[in-house]
Design an enzyme around this catalytic site. Structure first.
Site, mmCIF file in Angstrom:
data_model
loop_
_atom_site.group_PDB
_atom_site.id
_atom_site.type_symbol
_atom_site.label_atom_id
_atom_site.label_comp_id
_atom_site.label_asym_id
_atom_site.label_seq_id
_atom_site.Cartn_x
_atom_site.Cartn_y
_atom_site.Cartn_z
ATOM 1 N N ALA A 99 0.881 -1.186 0.000
ATOM 2 C CA ALA A 99 0.000 0.000 0.000
ATOM 3 C C ALA A 99 0.903 1.216 0.000
ATOM 4 O O ALA A 99 1.157 1.832 1.029
ATOM 5 C CB ALA A 99 -0.926 -0.020 1.224
ATOM 6 N N ALA A 100 1.406 1.579 -1.180
ATOM 7 C CA ALA A 100 2.640 2.357 -1.270
ATOM 8 C C ALA A 100 2.504 3.870 -1.377
ATOM 9 O O ALA A 100 3.423 4.593 -1.011
ATOM 10 C CB ALA A 100 3.474 1.855 -2.447
ATOM 11 N N GLY A 103 4.617 7.255 -1.515
ATOM 12 C CA GLY A 103 5.939 6.778 -1.902
ATOM 13 C C GLY A 103 7.015 6.887 -0.853
ATOM 14 O O GLY A 103 8.182 6.577 -1.136
ATOM 15 N N LYS A 105 7.670 5.118 1.950
ATOM 16 C CA LYS A 105 8.288 3.843 2.300
ATOM 17 C C LYS A 105 8.944 3.198 1.093
ATOM 18 O O LYS A 105 10.010 2.598 1.205
ATOM 19 C CB LYS A 105 7.254 2.929 2.963
ATOM 20 C CG LYS A 105 6.843 3.472 4.331
ATOM 21 C CD LYS A 105 5.617 2.817 4.906
ATOM 22 C CE LYS A 105 5.226 3.541 6.201
ATOM 23 N NZ LYS A 105 4.707 4.913 5.954
ATOM 24 N N GLU A 123 -0.332 0.395 -5.437
ATOM 25 C CA GLU A 123 -1.328 1.325 -4.888
ATOM 26 C C GLU A 123 -2.656 1.055 -5.587
ATOM 27 O O GLU A 123 -2.756 1.163 -6.809
ATOM 28 C CB GLU A 123 -0.890 2.772 -5.101
ATOM 29 C CG GLU A 123 -1.917 3.805 -4.694
ATOM 30 C CD GLU A 123 -2.421 3.647 -3.279
ATOM 31 O OE1 GLU A 123 -3.659 3.696 -3.088
ATOM 32 O OE2 GLU A 123 -1.587 3.467 -2.353
ATOM 33 N N ARG A 128 -3.802 8.048 -6.876
ATOM 34 C CA ARG A 128 -2.646 8.049 -5.969
ATOM 35 C C ARG A 128 -1.457 7.319 -6.592
ATOM 36 O O ARG A 128 -0.300 7.620 -6.282
ATOM 37 C CB ARG A 128 -3.028 7.433 -4.633
ATOM 38 C CG ARG A 128 -3.863 8.360 -3.767
ATOM 39 C CD ARG A 128 -4.487 7.655 -2.580
ATOM 40 N NE ARG A 128 -3.535 6.995 -1.708
ATOM 41 C CZ ARG A 128 -2.818 7.595 -0.769
ATOM 42 N NH1 ARG A 128 -2.946 8.903 -0.585
ATOM 43 N NH2 ARG A 128 -1.987 6.918 -0.002
ATOM 44 N N ASP A 168 1.977 -1.114 5.051
ATOM 45 C CA ASP A 168 1.566 0.004 5.895
ATOM 46 C C ASP A 168 0.065 0.145 5.647
ATOM 47 O O ASP A 168 -0.356 0.804 4.713
ATOM 48 C CB ASP A 168 2.334 1.270 5.513
ATOM 49 C CG ASP A 168 2.051 2.416 6.467
ATOM 50 O OD1 ASP A 168 1.973 2.163 7.680
ATOM 51 O OD2 ASP A 168 1.892 3.554 6.008
ATOM 52 N N CYS A 221 -0.570 3.754 11.094
ATOM 53 C CA CYS A 221 -0.338 5.064 11.714
ATOM 54 C C CYS A 221 -1.463 5.335 12.712
ATOM 55 O O CYS A 221 -2.100 6.382 12.677
ATOM 56 C CB CYS A 221 -0.207 6.173 10.683
ATOM 57 S SG CYS A 221 -1.618 6.349 9.576
#
Length: 434
Positions: A99-100, A103, A105, A123, A128, A168, A221
């Site tokens: 789930a990039a 960008g 990570k 993604e 996105r 993530d 997060c």
């Protein structure tokens, strides 16, 4: 700060005597930081390094700066930087950032890979994924495939393929409340539990793509146990996974009931909110079939590319050459059949075939180090301001007509044509600014 109903009560209960210090941080400014890019040949000293990190610095960088335009820096807050540092892939690995976007990570994983091996950066949201491609190209990546897919569709193609997967995960975003207060608009007492159901679905598919002994790094997060430690417990109980201990640096705290995992609270860690866990996969998956691939160029296209490469490049680029219409790409070796995968970037865009010639791309001029190119031309910081606005630049010296890698402060800013003392403008229209 006016918290959503139920949030304050939840964390007063969870944190106990630490709660007051935790809530006090929401009245403080969010912590800004950035990373430097080790793939760039010319480095620059920056102040205020983040302790115990290879490339992190506290502070802000302008999106209009030379450092940003050439890909030397990438803005990313300190807690988010910990995820890829925990993953820390070795050059040559096959890595998936599931789930990039946008960008952060992905580019940090690239820093460890050093353009060796393969990074699939995925993604699911098409809009996105375009931002992701832009950031990947600015960073100078050569070995990145950007996909625009769901995890279940990727799992059908990349079964038993990756040495490392970083997820993530989409989450309730509690750790972003200070940085992005509008994240609170979506929060409710039940929202973390709802997010955890999606996280489990994605993880089930992610595990199908690991090689035996491969690593899974899971992060969010948020501070919600439903999305963090409860997910860890579910994974360990239901799958053949071994939980690995993460080193606690810079004020990171142990996870709740899982001391191997790491939490980042803003009253203990100088940054926003993050949770990270790392697992080793002890199961087995059927490995994906890898078809053999050869360059897909016509004899004429091959002639024009080889002529350009011989004249301008000091290195041989590794990979398979593929065309899409008149566009030429360098695609990583060892990929499975991708015909059923939506792709936003199949590899490094080398350039375009036009009538009786080959024109190099902007991306190629970012990806190559000046020492790898035979013909370069340097512009001053003053020239840079005009060049990124789309204007031509007058050089101090006359050069033979032709293509040159444009350099500013020692790093590439694409390719452009020089005619005598005039540097024509080839900075992409969509990226121009004043």
């Amino acid at each position: 700060m006016n918290f959503p109903n139920g949030f304050k009560e939840k964390y007063q209960h969870l944190l106990g005597e630490d709660a007051a210090a935790f809530f006090a941080t929401f009245e403080q400014e969010a912590v800004s930081a950035f990373r430097t890019n080790p793939l760039k040949e010319t480095q620059k000293a920056f102040d205020d390094p983040i302790p115990n990190t290879p490339w992190g610095h506290y502070g802000k960088v302008s999106g209009k700066s030379i450092e940003h335009a050439t890909g030397l820096v990438y803005s990313q807050e300190p807690a988010a930087q910990i995820v890829a540092q925990v993953a820390q892939p070795k050059p040559g690995m096959k890595v998936l950032d599931l789930a990039a976007a946008p960008g952060g990570k992905t580019t940090q994983l690239l820093s460890y890979l050093d353009n060796q091996g393969l990074l699939v950066s995925n993604e699911i949201h098409k809009g996105r994924s375009k931002i992701l491609v832009e950031n990947v190209e600015r960073f100078g990546a050569r070995n990145v495939l950007v996909t625009n897919e769901s995890a279940d569709r990727l799992a059908k193609v990349f079964s038993g393929f990756f040495d490392l997967i970083v997820l993530d995960a989409p989450c309730s975003g509690e750790g972003m409340f200070r940085k992005q207060p509008d994240a609170m608009d979506y929060w409710s007492v039940d929202y973390p539990r709802e997010c955890s159901l999606l996280q489990r679905e994605i993880l089930e598919d992610a595990l199908k793509m690991l090689v035996p002994g491969g690593s899974l790094v899971y992060s969010t997060c948020t501070w919600a146990p439903e999305e963090n430690e409860e997910i860890v417990s579910w994974l360990v109980e239901n799958y053949n996974l071994e939980l690995e201990t993460i080193e606690k640096i810079n004020g990171m705290a142990e996870g709740i009931d899982h001391p191997e995992t790491a939490r980042m609270y803003p009253h203990l860690f100088k940054g926003e909110g993050q949770f990270v866990a790392k697992f080793r996969y002890l199961g087995e998956n059927r490995p994906a079939k890898i078809p053999s691939k050869k360059d897909q160029l016509s004899a004429e296209q091959k002639k024009w590319w080889q002529e350009f490469a011989k004249k301008h490049l000091k290195i041989t680029l590794e990979g398979v050459l593929e065309t899409f219409g008149d566009e030429l790409y360098l695609v990583s070796l060892g990929l499975p059949d991708l015909r059923k995968v939506k792709i936003a970037r199949n590899g490094l865009h080398l350039g375009t075939f036009k009538k009786n010639r080959f024109e190099p791309s902007f991306a190629l001029g970012l990806a190559l180090k000046p020492s790898e190119v035979k013909e370069t031309v340097s512009i001053t910081p003053e020239d840079f301001v005009h060049y990124v606005a789309g204007e031509t630049v007058q050089l101090k010296e006359t050069h033979p007509n032709g293509w040159y890698q444009v350099l500013v402060e020692g790093n590439g800013l694409g390719f452009a044509k020089v005619t005598g003392q005039t540097l024509k403008n080839f900075y992409p229209k969509g990226l121009r600014f004043r």
